[in-house]
Design a protein around this motif. Structure first.
Motif, mmCIF file in Angstrom:
data_model
loop_
_atom_site.group_PDB
_atom_site.id
_atom_site.type_symbol
_atom_site.label_atom_id
_atom_site.label_comp_id
_atom_site.label_asym_id
_atom_site.label_seq_id
_atom_site.Cartn_x
_atom_site.Cartn_y
_atom_site.Cartn_z
ATOM 1 N N UNK A 184 0.821 -1.213 0.000
ATOM 2 C CA UNK A 184 0.000 0.000 0.000
ATOM 3 C C UNK A 184 0.856 1.263 0.000
ATOM 4 N N UNK A 185 1.967 1.236 0.747
ATOM 5 C CA UNK A 185 2.890 2.378 0.739
ATOM 6 C C UNK A 185 3.392 2.629 -0.686
ATOM 7 N N UNK A 186 3.765 1.557 -1.378
ATOM 8 C CA UNK A 186 4.243 1.687 -2.753
ATOM 9 C C UNK A 186 3.146 2.223 -3.672
ATOM 10 N N UNK A 187 1.921 1.724 -3.463
ATOM 11 C CA UNK A 187 0.782 2.167 -4.271
ATOM 12 C C UNK A 187 0.570 3.670 -4.145
ATOM 13 N N UNK A 188 0.585 4.163 -2.907
ATOM 14 C CA UNK A 188 0.331 5.586 -2.673
ATOM 15 C C UNK A 188 1.501 6.458 -3.122
ATOM 16 N N UNK A 189 2.709 5.931 -2.997
ATOM 17 C CA UNK A 189 3.883 6.688 -3.432
ATOM 18 C C UNK A 189 3.892 6.851 -4.951
ATOM 19 N N UNK A 190 3.530 5.773 -5.656
ATOM 20 C CA UNK A 190 3.517 5.814 -7.117
ATOM 21 C C UNK A 190 2.439 6.743 -7.660
ATOM 22 N N UNK A 191 1.349 6.924 -6.906
ATOM 23 C CA UNK A 191 0.216 7.700 -7.406
ATOM 24 C C UNK A 191 -0.245 8.700 -6.344
ATOM 25 N N UNK A 192 0.492 9.808 -6.194
ATOM 26 C CA UNK A 192 0.154 10.782 -5.138
ATOM 27 C C UNK A 192 -1.190 11.474 -5.347
ATOM 28 N N UNK A 193 -1.747 11.372 -6.563
ATOM 29 C CA UNK A 193 -3.038 11.990 -6.820
ATOM 30 C C UNK A 193 -4.211 11.031 -6.704
ATOM 31 N N UNK A 194 -3.951 9.827 -6.251
ATOM 32 C CA UNK A 194 -5.003 8.813 -6.143
ATOM 33 C C UNK A 194 -6.104 9.283 -5.190
ATOM 34 N N UNK A 195 -7.358 9.123 -5.624
ATOM 35 C CA UNK A 195 -8.482 9.619 -4.826
ATOM 36 C C UNK A 195 -9.199 8.526 -4.040
ATOM 37 N N UNK A 196 -9.136 7.274 -4.531
ATOM 38 C CA UNK A 196 -9.909 6.201 -3.910
ATOM 39 C C UNK A 196 -9.071 4.929 -3.837
ATOM 40 N N UNK A 197 -9.355 4.107 -2.811
ATOM 41 C CA UNK A 197 -8.642 2.834 -2.675
ATOM 42 C C UNK A 197 -9.570 1.788 -2.080
ATOM 43 N N UNK A 198 -9.312 0.541 -2.461
ATOM 44 C CA UNK A 198 -10.142 -0.604 -2.048
ATOM 45 C C UNK A 198 -9.234 -1.706 -1.527
ATOM 46 N N UNK A 199 -9.594 -2.271 -0.371
ATOM 47 C CA UNK A 199 -8.845 -3.377 0.228
ATOM 48 C C UNK A 199 -9.748 -4.604 0.304
ATOM 49 N N UNK A 200 -9.241 -5.750 -0.139
ATOM 50 C CA UNK A 200 -10.083 -6.933 -0.316
ATOM 51 C C UNK A 200 -10.215 -7.817 0.918
ATOM 52 N N UNK A 201 -9.552 -7.484 2.021
ATOM 53 C CA UNK A 201 -9.655 -8.305 3.225
ATOM 54 C C UNK A 201 -9.094 -7.575 4.432
ATOM 55 N N UNK A 202 -9.161 -8.221 5.584
ATOM 56 C CA UNK A 202 -8.725 -7.565 6.820
ATOM 57 C C UNK A 202 -7.255 -7.162 6.803
ATOM 58 N N UNK A 203 -6.304 -8.071 6.501
ATOM 59 C CA UNK A 203 -4.899 -7.635 6.470
ATOM 60 C C UNK A 203 -4.654 -6.528 5.459
#
Length: 336
Positions: free
Chosen positions: A226-245
């Motif tokens: 997730x850290x990598x995801x947000x770093x790569x896309x600083x303009x990202x507006x929405x995110x989805x997580x598929x499970x508890x971890x």
């Protein structure tokens, strides 16, 4: 006169502060009571029996013992077992299909009368389940859907349908517009189904999946991804997580990167981190499965099968959409 006015204002502020403190304490006490009351008890408990001169022995093989989700299923199952006078043994699947298969084989060899399994890999577990059936040991699949005649009972939710439901909730928040990052678990059949259901729903209305990262159903991996995801896309507006971890890892990344003001998150399964995000408003929806009821239903079915009684092949368990507005009603999910 000025001193009197000042005194009156000060008194008013004091009374307001006291009133707010009192209200806050009442809300905290109410939340504490809700949490301590725990989940609704099982609506029914299967009647036990004697198998080869002893009470039934039921084996439970969860995906892992790290996630609160799996521990709550275990708690529900053991609650019913305790009330029925049934013996249980939990064997940690350790997020590994081979470990789960070996656990099933060992339980069969040790003369367990029924087995409950939440499969890491719904294809990879099939040979072990077939061996159990051949040995006369019925298997109850919980959570993960295992499409095989060797499974006696399936307890769970429609994961693809759940993905669609949380996708629809995000569409309302986003107004059908924007890019989404996904933190998934590509080694999990269950979470892949949730991802597909979600993706098909949001893309059909015009939203775009920007990136998908793999947390492998492990909290630390999910946070790094997730850290990598947000770093790569600083303009990202929405995110989805598929499970508890995945949701816990994503929440940690959002907080550490100070993205709580410009990112909205949806996902699966409550945790203390998810509740904090819901209260703050940047998590807008969590699809909660009735984990305790999973355990209740799975154990009731296992007892019936172990005692030679019939059981329903499909036992559906409804989901609950938790939002910032209703999260207080679901705080008992923070307890094991």
């Amino acid at each position: 006169m000025r001193q009197k006015v000042t005194a009156v204002v000060a008194l008013g502020l004091l009374l307001t502060t006291v009133g707010c403190d009192t209200q806050a304490r009442r809300e905290m006490a109410a939340e504490k009571k809700t949490t301590e009351q725990g989940p609704p008890p099982p609506a029914e408990v299967a009647r036990s029996c004697t198998v080869r001169g002893h009470a039934p022995k039921i084996g439970i093989v969860p995906i892992n013992l790290q996630a609160l989700f799996f521990n709550q299923i275990n708690t529900g199952a053991r609650t019913v077992a305790r009330k029925a006078g049934v013996k249980t043994q939990i064997v940690n699947g350790n997020d590994d299909s081979a470990t789960q298969a070996n656990a099933i084989d060992d339980l069969v060899a040790n003369h367990y009368d029924a087995i409950i399994v939440d499969a890491v890999d719904t294809e990879g577990i099939k040979p072990a389940i077939r061996r159990a059936k051949a040995a006369g040991v019925p298997v109850v699949a919980v959570d993960a859907t295992i499409d095989d005649p060797a499974v006696s009972v399936q307890v769970g939710v429609g994961n693809a349908e759940g993905g669609r439901r949380i996708g629809e909730a995000l569409l309302k928040t986003a107004g059908n517009h924007g890019g989404i990052g996904v933190v998934g678990a590509l080694n999990s059949t269950i979470q892949n189904e949730r991802q597909k259901g979600f993706t098909s729903t949001v893309t059909a209305k015009g939203m775009k999946i920007q990136n998908v990262v793999d947390g492998r159903n492990i909290q630390e991996n999910a946070q790094t991804s997730a850290e990598n995801l947000l770093t790569r896309d600083p303009g990202l507006k929405y995110a989805y997580a598929t499970g508890e971890p995945a949701l816990i890892g994503l929440a940690a990344a959002v907080v550490s990167q100070h993205r709580t003001k410009d990112l909205k998150v949806v996902g699966w399964d409550l945790s203390s981190q998810a509740v904090d995000g819901l209260r703050a408003g940047w998590i807008t929806g969590v699809l909660q499965q009735n984990t305790f009821r999973f355990g209740y239903e799975a154990m009731n079915s296992a007892i019936d099968l172990a005692c030679g009684r019939t059981a329903r092949r499909q036992v559906p368990v409804p989901t609950q959409l938790v939002t910032p507005d209703n999260v207080k009603s679901y705080l008992y999910y923070l307890e094991k």
